[in-house]
Design an enzyme around this catalytic site. Structure first.
Site, mmCIF file in Angstrom:
data_model
loop_
_atom_site.group_PDB
_atom_site.id
_atom_site.type_symbol
_atom_site.label_atom_id
_atom_site.label_comp_id
_atom_site.label_asym_id
_atom_site.label_seq_id
_atom_site.Cartn_x
_atom_site.Cartn_y
_atom_site.Cartn_z
ATOM 1 N NE ARG A 57 49.166 61.553 11.509
ATOM 2 C CZ ARG A 57 47.866 61.342 11.185
ATOM 3 N NH1 ARG A 57 47.346 60.146 11.300
ATOM 4 N NH2 ARG A 57 47.133 62.339 10.752
ATOM 5 C CE1 TYR A 110 66.688 51.517 27.477
ATOM 6 C CE2 TYR A 110 64.426 52.248 27.379
ATOM 7 C CZ TYR A 110 65.771 52.513 27.239
ATOM 8 O OH TYR A 110 66.177 53.756 26.878
ATOM 9 C CG ASP A 186 63.569 45.228 24.165
ATOM 10 O OD1 ASP A 186 64.426 45.104 23.266
ATOM 11 O OD2 ASP A 186 63.394 46.284 24.806
ATOM 12 C CE LYS A 211 69.536 52.206 22.715
ATOM 13 N NZ LYS A 211 68.603 51.523 23.576
HETATM 14 C C1 LIG Z 1 67.343 51.762 24.107
HETATM 15 C C2 LIG Z 1 66.417 50.653 24.404
HETATM 16 C C3 LIG Z 1 65.025 50.813 24.285
HETATM 17 C C4 LIG Z 1 64.380 52.142 23.926
HETATM 18 O O1 LIG Z 1 64.702 52.532 22.639
HETATM 19 P P1 LIG Z 1 64.825 54.075 22.152
HETATM 20 O O2 LIG Z 1 65.171 53.906 20.720
HETATM 21 O O3 LIG Z 1 65.887 54.720 22.993
HETATM 22 O O4 LIG Z 1 63.494 54.703 22.379
HETATM 23 C C5 LIG Z 1 64.220 49.715 24.541
HETATM 24 N N1 LIG Z 1 64.753 48.528 24.924
HETATM 25 C C6 LIG Z 1 66.071 48.350 25.050
HETATM 26 C C7 LIG Z 1 66.586 47.023 25.461
HETATM 27 C C8 LIG Z 1 66.955 49.394 24.796
HETATM 28 O O5 LIG Z 1 68.267 49.201 24.935
#
Ligand SMILES: *Cc1c(COP(=O)(O)O)cnc(C)c1O
Length: 392
Positions: A57, A110, A186, A211
């Site tokens: 972990r 998000y 982000d 993504k």
């Molecule tokens: C998809 C996304 C997230 C969350 O990520 P996960 O991998 O689905 O938990 C956070 N910020 C943005 C801009 C996203 O597109």
């Protein structure tokens, strides 16, 4: 645990870094790719000291090359931290807000991040001020607090999801510093190839690795990247204790996907620009939201802080919600699905999610442009637009 320079020369371009970062040492008969290590614990005698792997972990050798590659790409001096998902990374970042503190967040953040912040606010952990992130005055007023408590954290997302508003990252990072607020950006939509928040003044960069970075819609993973040793230690401790760690296979797949990041981003961005221009001229489309268009309110700002405009674009379909749904249903090549940043083009009407804010129009479709041939993508959109026109 500073980042050892790899065996390759310095000053490589990011496209090359994505290919070479995190490779095993070049030794005779060594594997070209790092292996997947499946072990929940590690051999150890005597006292456990800082940096020991100790237990699965706390650390896994499969994470290391990915963590190294992501921080090299973002221009950080310390290895990044991968998490089990983007939202696990969001949760770790929000834990840095002191109890009773203030978080300033874009109203079109998000959705999952916004819901998490709202729930933590409802529990009384901190105060949330949501803002129009494209409006500097609005954000600065929320940061200083106008007589109330100043902010402890500024959350940045640019372009925003799904309204594609562009935040003035340099100015807002400076304004946050002035009130002593930490900045988390982000950077999922842009990728480090298009936007480098640490260089623009952010303390921490967050990615949904799910993504573009992994890029093939087969992995859920997140990451936090910082050059601040104290912050990194706190976040590493949070990950170790809260346990939202990456599976070794997911980490390996993400690094495999990352190798082609530059080609994918380049192709997708070019196609997004082509499609945005054509959609903008189409009478079945009321409005195109895309910072790459000269007419977009975020265009100049995007040019000043991004290398390109990303490959997410949104359209408001003429004829409202029914026409937007008809368009999605008539598509054959584009896949109707949430998520973004994969090799395949995805489309979705955002308001189909109950949590989506009312300020997102009901006829808005978000398009994540993939790497297929752009004329094939256009032909499919164009036949679906004709079909939707019949439903108006
Ligand atoms: C998809 C996304 C997230 C969350 O990520 P996960 O991998 O689905 O938990 C956070 N910020 C943005 C801009 C996203 O597109």
């Amino acid at each position: 645990m500073s980042l050892e320079p790899s065996s390759h020369p310095d000053q490589l371009s990011p496209e090359t870094v994505a290919v070479v970062a995190g490779r095993p040492a070049r030794e005779h008969d060594a594997a070209v790719n790092p292996p997947i290590v499946l072990s929940s614990t590690y051999v150890g005698t005597g006292q456990v000291v800082d940096g020991d792997r100790a237990y699965g972990r706390y650390s896994n050798p499969t994470w290391d090359p990915l963590e190294e590659a992501l921080s090299e790409l973002e221009g950080a001096t310390l290895p990044s931290l991968v998490f089990s998902s983007g939202l696990a990374a969001v949760s770790a970042a929000l834990s840095l807000i002191p109890v009773g503190g203030v978080l300033v967040m874009p109203r079109h953040s998000y959705q999952g991040a916004l819901v998490m912040a709202q729930e933590q606010t409802a529990k009384g952990l901190f105060t949330l001020r949501t803002v129009d992130i494209a409006n500097n005055d609005d954000v600065i007023a929320a940061l200083t607090g106008a007589g109330e408590k100043a902010a402890d954290m500024l959350w940045l997302e640019s372009p925003t999801n799904p309204m594609l508003e562009v935040a003035d990252l340099r100015v807002l990072c400076r304004s946050a510093k002035a009130v002593g607020a930490l900045v988390v950006t982000d950077n999922t939509f842009s990728t480090p190839l298009v936007q480098k928040p640490l260089e623009l003044g952010s303390d921490i960069v967050l990615h949904s690795v799910t993504k573009y970075l992994a890029g093939h819609s087969d992995v859920i993973l997140g990451a936090l990247i910082t050059s601040d040793g104290e912050l990194r230690r706190t976040l590493l401790h949070y990950r170790s204790i809260h346990g939202a760690i990456a599976g070794p296979f997911e980490a390996w797949l993400a690094l495999r996907g990352l190798r082609t990041l530059a080609l994918r981003v380049e192709r997708a961005q070019d196609s997004a620009m082509t499609l945005a221009k054509r959609l903008d001229l189409h009478d079945g489309v009321e409005k195109v939201l895309f910072p790459g268009l000269d007419s977009d309110p975020g265009h100049e700002r995007a040019k000043a802080q991004m290398l390109g405009f990303g490959s997410i674009l949104c359209v408001q379909v003429a004829g409202g919600e029914a026409a937007a749904n008809a368009l999605v249903e008539a598509l054959r090549l584009w896949t109707p699905a949430t998520s973004l940043g994969g090799v395949e083009s995805l489309i979705e009407r955002r308001r189909r999610h109950a949590n989506e804010p009312d300020s997102v129009p009901v006829n808005l479709l978000r398009l994540s442009v993939g790497i297929e041939n752009v004329e094939d993508l256009w032909n499919d959109l164009s036949q679906a637009l004709a079909h939707a026109a019949g439903k108006r």
